[in-house]
Design a protein around this motif. Sequence first.
Motif, short mmCIF file in Angstrom:
data_model
loop_
_atom_site.label_atom_id
_atom_site.label_comp_id
_atom_site.label_asym_id
_atom_site.label_seq_id
_atom_site.Cartn_x
_atom_site.Cartn_y
_atom_site.Cartn_z
N SER A 67 8.38 48.43 47.22
CA SER A 67 7.29 48.93 48.06
C SER A 67 6.10 48.00 47.87
CB SER A 67 6.92 50.37 47.66
OG SER A 67 6.52 50.40 46.30
N ASP A 68 5.08 48.23 48.63
CA ASP A 68 3.85 47.42 48.53
C ASP A 68 4.11 45.93 48.73
OD1 ASP A 68 2.33 49.70 48.08
OD2 ASP A 68 2.60 49.57 45.90
N LEU A 69 4.99 45.59 49.67
CA LEU A 69 5.25 44.20 49.98
C LEU A 69 4.27 43.72 51.04
CD1 LEU A 69 9.14 44.28 50.30
CD2 LEU A 69 7.80 43.44 48.37
N SER A 70 4.04 42.43 51.06
CA SER A 70 3.21 41.87 52.12
C SER A 70 3.94 42.09 53.45
CB SER A 70 2.98 40.38 51.89
OG SER A 70 4.21 39.68 51.99
N PRO A 71 3.20 42.16 54.55
CA PRO A 71 3.86 42.40 55.84
C PRO A 71 4.94 41.38 56.18
CG PRO A 71 1.50 42.70 56.05
CD PRO A 71 1.74 42.14 54.67
N ASP A 72 4.71 40.10 55.86
CA ASP A 72 5.71 39.09 56.20
C ASP A 72 6.96 39.22 55.32
OD1 ASP A 72 3.97 38.14 54.13
OD2 ASP A 72 4.84 36.15 54.36
N LEU A 73 6.78 39.56 54.04
CA LEU A 73 7.94 39.75 53.18
C LEU A 73 8.69 41.02 53.56
CD1 LEU A 73 9.59 38.55 50.93
CD2 LEU A 73 8.07 39.65 49.28
N ARG A 74 7.96 42.07 53.94
CA ARG A 74 8.59 43.31 54.41
C ARG A 74 9.44 43.02 55.64
NH1 ARG A 74 10.75 47.32 52.64
NH2 ARG A 74 9.02 47.61 51.23
N CYS A 75 8.96 42.18 56.54
CA CYS A 75 9.70 41.79 57.74
C CYS A 75 11.00 41.08 57.36
CB CYS A 75 8.83 40.92 58.62
SG CYS A 75 9.60 40.42 60.17
N GLU A 76 10.94 40.19 56.38
CA GLU A 76 12.14 39.47 55.93
C GLU A 76 13.14 40.45 55.31
OE1 GLU A 76 12.94 36.62 56.78
OE2 GLU A 76 11.05 35.65 57.24
N VAL A 77 12.64 41.41 54.54
CA VAL A 77 13.52 42.42 53.94
C VAL A 77 14.21 43.22 55.03
CG1 VAL A 77 13.53 44.60 52.64
CG2 VAL A 77 12.29 42.61 51.73
N GLU A 78 13.46 43.67 56.02
CA GLU A 78 14.04 44.46 57.10
C GLU A 78 15.07 43.67 57.89
OE1 GLU A 78 10.57 45.79 59.19
OE2 GLU A 78 10.10 47.29 57.64
N ARG A 79 14.78 42.39 58.15
CA ARG A 79 15.73 41.54 58.88
C ARG A 79 17.01 41.38 58.07
NH1 ARG A 79 17.96 37.08 58.54
NH2 ARG A 79 16.75 36.46 56.73
N PHE A 80 16.87 41.12 56.78
CA PHE A 80 18.04 40.95 55.92
C PHE A 80 18.88 42.23 55.90
CE2 PHE A 80 20.04 41.83 51.87
CZ PHE A 80 20.96 40.80 51.82
N VAL A 81 18.26 43.35 55.67
CA VAL A 81 18.99 44.62 55.58
C VAL A 81 19.71 44.90 56.89
CG1 VAL A 81 18.73 47.12 55.32
CG2 VAL A 81 17.56 45.57 53.75
N SER A 82 19.07 44.64 58.01
CA SER A 82 19.69 44.85 59.31
C SER A 82 20.92 43.96 59.47
CB SER A 82 18.68 44.56 60.41
OG SER A 82 19.28 44.64 61.68
N CYS A 83 20.80 42.70 59.10
CA CYS A 83 21.94 41.78 59.20
C CYS A 83 23.05 42.16 58.22
CB CYS A 83 21.50 40.34 58.94
SG CYS A 83 20.51 39.65 60.27
N ALA A 84 22.68 42.57 57.02
CA ALA A 84 23.67 42.92 56.00
C ALA A 84 24.46 44.15 56.41
CB ALA A 84 22.98 43.16 54.66
N GLN A 85 23.84 45.08 57.10
CA GLN A 85 24.52 46.30 57.54
C GLN A 85 25.53 46.00 58.64
OE1 GLN A 85 21.27 48.90 58.51
NE2 GLN A 85 21.05 49.59 56.40
N LYS A 86 25.28 44.96 59.42
CA LYS A 86 26.19 44.60 60.50
C LYS A 86 27.44 43.89 59.99
CE LYS A 86 22.51 44.13 63.87
NZ LYS A 86 21.74 43.18 64.69
N SER A 87 27.32 43.29 58.80
CA SER A 87 28.45 42.51 58.25
C SER A 87 29.51 43.40 57.65
CB SER A 87 27.94 41.55 57.19
OG SER A 87 27.05 40.65 57.78
#
Length: 87
Positions: A67-87
């Motif tokens: 939690s308490d991530l910078s907005p840009d790092l939070r965006c990278e986390v969300e992108r990664f999680v989204s891609c990881a769930q599709k795999s």
Amino acid sequence: MRLLIGQDIGLAVLLPLAVEALRGNPLAEGHMGEGDLLRAVLTRTSAVWSVHPDLARQLTFIVGGLSDLSPDLRCEVERFVSCAQKS
């Protein structure tokens, strides 16, 4: 390690080491600031994670507790999680 991972060099060896380091300190930093190792790992392509699905699962668990991530790092986390769930 961050620099080599960012250049996709030695990922088979470095990604397991990086995930282990992130398990102990998810916001581990080098010379670029807090979370720079995490950012380098998160921004690898989905093809990399399809070769390393166990590491992707571990990383998803690690970032899930952040939690308490910078907005840009939070965006990278969300992108990664989204891609990881599709795999």
